[in-house]
Design an enzyme around this catalytic site. Structure first.
Site, PDB file in Angstrom:
ATOM      1  N   PRO A 164      45.383  47.776  33.461  1.00  0.00           N
ATOM      2  CA  PRO A 164      46.736  47.848  32.984  1.00  0.00           C
ATOM      3  C   PRO A 164      46.926  47.693  31.524  1.00  0.00           C
ATOM      4  CG  PRO A 164      47.263  46.551  34.486  1.00  0.00           C
ATOM      5  CD  PRO A 164      45.590  47.050  35.310  1.00  0.00           C
TER       6      PRO A 164
ATOM      7  N   TYR B 224      54.788  43.211  38.197  1.00  0.00           N
ATOM      8  CA  TYR B 224      54.632  41.884  38.766  1.00  0.00           C
ATOM      9  C   TYR B 224      55.837  40.710  38.956  1.00  0.00           C
ATOM     10  CZ  TYR B 224      52.893  41.514  33.831  1.00  0.00           C
ATOM     11  OH  TYR B 224      52.721  41.978  32.412  1.00  0.00           O
TER      12      TYR B 224
ATOM     13  N   ARG C 209      50.640  32.767  21.790  1.00  0.00           N
ATOM     14  CA  ARG C 209      49.026  34.067  21.233  1.00  0.00           C
ATOM     15  C   ARG C 209      49.610  34.309  19.639  1.00  0.00           C
ATOM     16  NH1 ARG C 209      50.153  39.041  25.316  1.00  0.00           N
ATOM     17  NH2 ARG C 209      49.836  37.371  27.485  1.00  0.00           N
TER      18      ARG C 209
ATOM     19  N   LYS D 269      45.693  40.703  40.771  1.00  0.00           N
ATOM     20  CA  LYS D 269      45.029  40.369  39.947  1.00  0.00           C
ATOM     21  C   LYS D 269      45.565  38.886  38.679  1.00  0.00           C
ATOM     22  CE  LYS D 269      44.701  42.254  35.079  1.00  0.00           C
ATOM     23  NZ  LYS D 269      45.077  41.092  34.685  1.00  0.00           N
TER      24      LYS D 269
ATOM     25  N   SER E 222      40.238  36.817  37.072  1.00  0.00           N
ATOM     26  CA  SER E 222      41.069  37.361  35.753  1.00  0.00           C
ATOM     27  C   SER E 222      41.935  36.477  35.144  1.00  0.00           C
ATOM     28  CB  SER E 222      41.898  37.892  36.293  1.00  0.00           C
ATOM     29  OG  SER E 222      42.654  38.966  34.765  1.00  0.00           O
TER      30      SER E 222
ATOM     31  N   HIS F 170      43.821  37.155  32.242  1.00  0.00           N
ATOM     32  CA  HIS F 170      44.427  37.999  31.834  1.00  0.00           C
ATOM     33  C   HIS F 170      43.531  37.657  30.278  1.00  0.00           C
ATOM     34  CE1 HIS F 170      48.635  38.919  31.762  1.00  0.00           C
ATOM     35  NE2 HIS F 170      48.141  39.544  30.800  1.00  0.00           N
TER      36      HIS F 170
ATOM     37  N   ARG G 149      44.248  35.879  27.321  1.00  0.00           N
ATOM     38  CA  ARG G 149      45.865  35.890  26.480  1.00  0.00           C
ATOM     39  C   ARG G 149      46.597  34.888  26.788  1.00  0.00           C
ATOM     40  NH1 ARG G 149      46.458  40.839  23.451  1.00  0.00           N
ATOM     41  NH2 ARG G 149      48.097  41.104  23.988  1.00  0.00           N
TER      42      ARG G 149
ATOM     43  N   GLY H 249      36.195  40.291  29.259  1.00  0.00           N
ATOM     44  CA  GLY H 249      34.875  40.279  28.448  1.00  0.00           C
ATOM     45  C   GLY H 249      33.870  41.494  28.682  1.00  0.00           C
TER      46      GLY H 249
ATOM     47  N   ARG I   2      32.001  44.276  27.975  1.00  0.00           N
ATOM     48  CA  ARG I   2      31.671  45.264  26.121  1.00  0.00           C
ATOM     49  C   ARG I   2      30.550  45.970  26.488  1.00  0.00           C
ATOM     50  NH1 ARG I   2      36.505  43.437  26.303  1.00  0.00           N
ATOM     51  NH2 ARG I   2      37.057  42.575  25.024  1.00  0.00           N
TER      52      ARG I   2
ATOM     53  N   ARG J 274      40.605  45.848  26.749  1.00  0.00           N
ATOM     54  CA  ARG J 274      41.137  45.947  25.522  1.00  0.00           C
ATOM     55  C   ARG J 274      39.916  47.711  25.611  1.00  0.00           C
ATOM     56  NH1 ARG J 274      41.408  40.458  25.944  1.00  0.00           N
ATOM     57  NH2 ARG J 274      42.655  39.647  24.706  1.00  0.00           N
TER      58      ARG J 274
END
Length: 391
Positions: free
Chosen positions: A82, A135, A170, A266, A288, A290, A293, A323, A325, A345
C-alpha cells in the site's frame, strides 16, 4: 512516427528517472525516511551481508516463481505494498497498481488513503481483486463501516497496518514544508513544478489531489471515502484525524472476528508480537519497519525475518517488506523464510516514470532477475529455496 519511450533496465534507473520526473518535495515524500534514515539504509545494507551458495549440474531449463499467500496463488512472490496518495505521483495512481498486479498475476494491497475510490479500483480488475489496507481507527463504528464497504466493493483480503501509532519524523518533508497529517500540498511546497510539465499537467487534468483535497477542488468526481468522511469533513486528508495514538491487540482480535477472508498484519518486527498475532489467527505477517519511515534505529527487516520465522514456525505466511531492489533480494528473503516480498517505493518509482507501463516494467525486471538468480543457484522452484542456498 513517435518513438516509443525506453524504460530503465533496473530499479536504480527507475529511481533516478522518478527523481527527474517529480518536483523535489514530491520525490522526497516517496523516497525519504525518518530521522537520520539509518533504518532505511540498513534495509538495503542487510541484503549485501548475505551471499549465495549455488549448486551446479542441475536441470534448470524451467524455473517456477509461483507461490501461495493467504490461500491465493500468485505467479511470483511479489506483492505491491500500500502506498497512499499515489494520485499525487501520477494521475493513474492506484489504478495502475491494481492493473499491473493483474497483468503479472500478483496481489496488490490498496491503501486506505487511495486517491481512487474502493469501487473504482475493484471495478477495474473484477477478475483479479486486490486486498485492502487499513489502520485501527479510533471510532470502532467507522472502522467497521470501512471493513464492510471493502467487502461490498469486492476486496478479497485485509492488511492491517500496526506501526503507525504516531507519525515518524520525516525531515525531508519538514525541509520541504510538506505536511502529511493532514496533507498539505501547495504551490509553495512544489516550487519548481513548471520544470516538470508532464507531472503538473497530469495533476491538473485529473484533479484528484490538489491543495487540501477538498470536494470543491475535485469538481464532479466523487472523492475517495466521501460517504464515510462526512463527520470528519469533506477532505480525504482528514482521515488521519481518526487514527489512534495507540492500537491494541483488541483491535486485531475484533478484526479477525469481523473479517472472514485472508488477514495480514503489517508492521510486526518483534518475534513475541508475531507469536501473539499467530495465536489470534492471522493468515500472514508482514515483517516490516515501514520502509524506515517510522521508527529510525530499528534493525533491517531481513535481519529480523529469521527470528520471526522461528517464532511462528510455519503457522502463518511471512512477507518481507523493506529494501527490496533486486530479484536477487527476493530470492535471499525466500531463503530466510519469507513466502513473498512487498515492494513499495519501487512500484511508485515506476508509476512516476510511466504510469501503468512503469509499474509493470518494475515487476518485469524483478521477475526476470529472480528467474536468472534461481537458475544460477540450481533451483527450479521457489518452494525449494532455503538456508542451503546461502553461504
Amino acid at each position: 512516427m513517435t518513438r516509443r519511450r525506453r524504460l530503465p533496465y533496473n530499479l536504480d534507473g527507475y529511481r533516478a528517472a522518478a527523481r527527474r520526473s517529480l518536483p523535489k518535495a514530491i520525490f522526497d515524500f516517496v523516497d525519504g525516511g525518518a530521522g537520520d534514515e539509518w533504518t532505511m539504509r540498513e534495509n538495503r545494507a542487510a541484503f549485501e551481508r548475505h551471499a549465495f551458495m549455488p549448486s551446479v549440474l542441475r536441470d534448470v531449463s524451467e524455473c517456477s516463481l509461483t507461490t501461495v499467500v493467504g490461500n491465493r496463488e500468485m505467479a511470483s512472490p511479489i506483492m505491491l505494498a500500500p502506498a497512499g496518495l499515489a494520485g499525487m505521483i501520477h494521475p493513474e495512481g492506484e489504478r495502475a497498481q491494481v492493473l499491473a498486479a493483474r497483468r503479472h498475476g500478483v496481489i496488490a494491497i490498496t491503501s486506505s488513503a487511495s486517491t481512487y475510490s474502493f469501487e473504482e479500483l475493484t471495478e477495474a480488475v473484477p477478475d483479479h481483486l486486490p486486498w485492502f489496507q487499513l489502520y485501527p481507527y479510533k471510532d470502532r463504528g467507522f472502522y467497521g463501516e470501512m471493513v464492510s464497504r471493502a467487502a461490498t466493493a469486492g476486496f478479497t483480503g485485509l492488511c492491517l497496518t500496526v506501526d503507525a501509532s504516531a507519525p515518524g519524523k520525516r525531515e525531508r518533508d519538514l525541509a520541504n514544508h510538506l505536511s502529511v497529517r493532514p496533507l498539505r500540498v501547495t504551490w509553495g511546497n512544489v516550487a519548481g513544478a513548471a520544470r516538470h510539465p508532464l507531472w503538473l499537467a497530469g495533476l491538473l487534468r485529473e484533479r484528484r489531489l490538489v491543495a487540501r483535497m477538498s470536494t470543491e477542488a475535485l469538481g464532479q468526481r466523487r472523492p475517495p471515502l466521501r460517504s464515510l468522511l462526512r463527520s470528519a469533513g469533506d477532505s480525504a486528508a482528514n482521515l488521519v484525524e481518526l487514527l489512534p495514538r495507540q492500537a491494541t491487540w483488541d483491535d486485531l482480535e475484533w478484526l479477525r472476528e469481523t473479517w472472514s477472508g485472508p488477514l495480514a498484519v503489517k508492521g510486526i518486527a518483534n518475534p513475541e508480537d508475531a507469536k501473539h498475532a499467530a495465536r489470534l489467527g492471522v493468515d500472514a505477517i508482514v515483517v516490516s519497519n515501514h520502509g524506515g519511515r517510522q521508527l529510525d534505529g530499528m534493525p533491517s527487516t531481513l535481519d529480523l525475518l529469521p527470528r520471526v520465522r522461528d517464532a511462528v514456525d510455519d503457522r502463518v505466511d511471512l512477507i518481507l517488506d523493506g529494501g527490496v531492489r533486486r530479484g536477487a533480494d527476493i530470492v535471499k528473503a525466500l531463503c530466510l523464510g519469507a513466502r513473498a516480498c512487498m515492494i513499495g517505493r519501487p512500484w511508485v518509482y515506476g508509476l512516476a516514470v510511466a504510469g501503468l507501463p512503469g509499474v509493470s516494467g518494475v515487476l518485469k525486471i524483478l521477475e526476470e532477475e529472480m528467474a536468472t538468480t534461481m537458475a544460477l543457484l540450481g533451483v527450479r522452484d521457489v518452494t525449494q529455496l532455503g538456508d542451503s542456498q546461502l553461504a
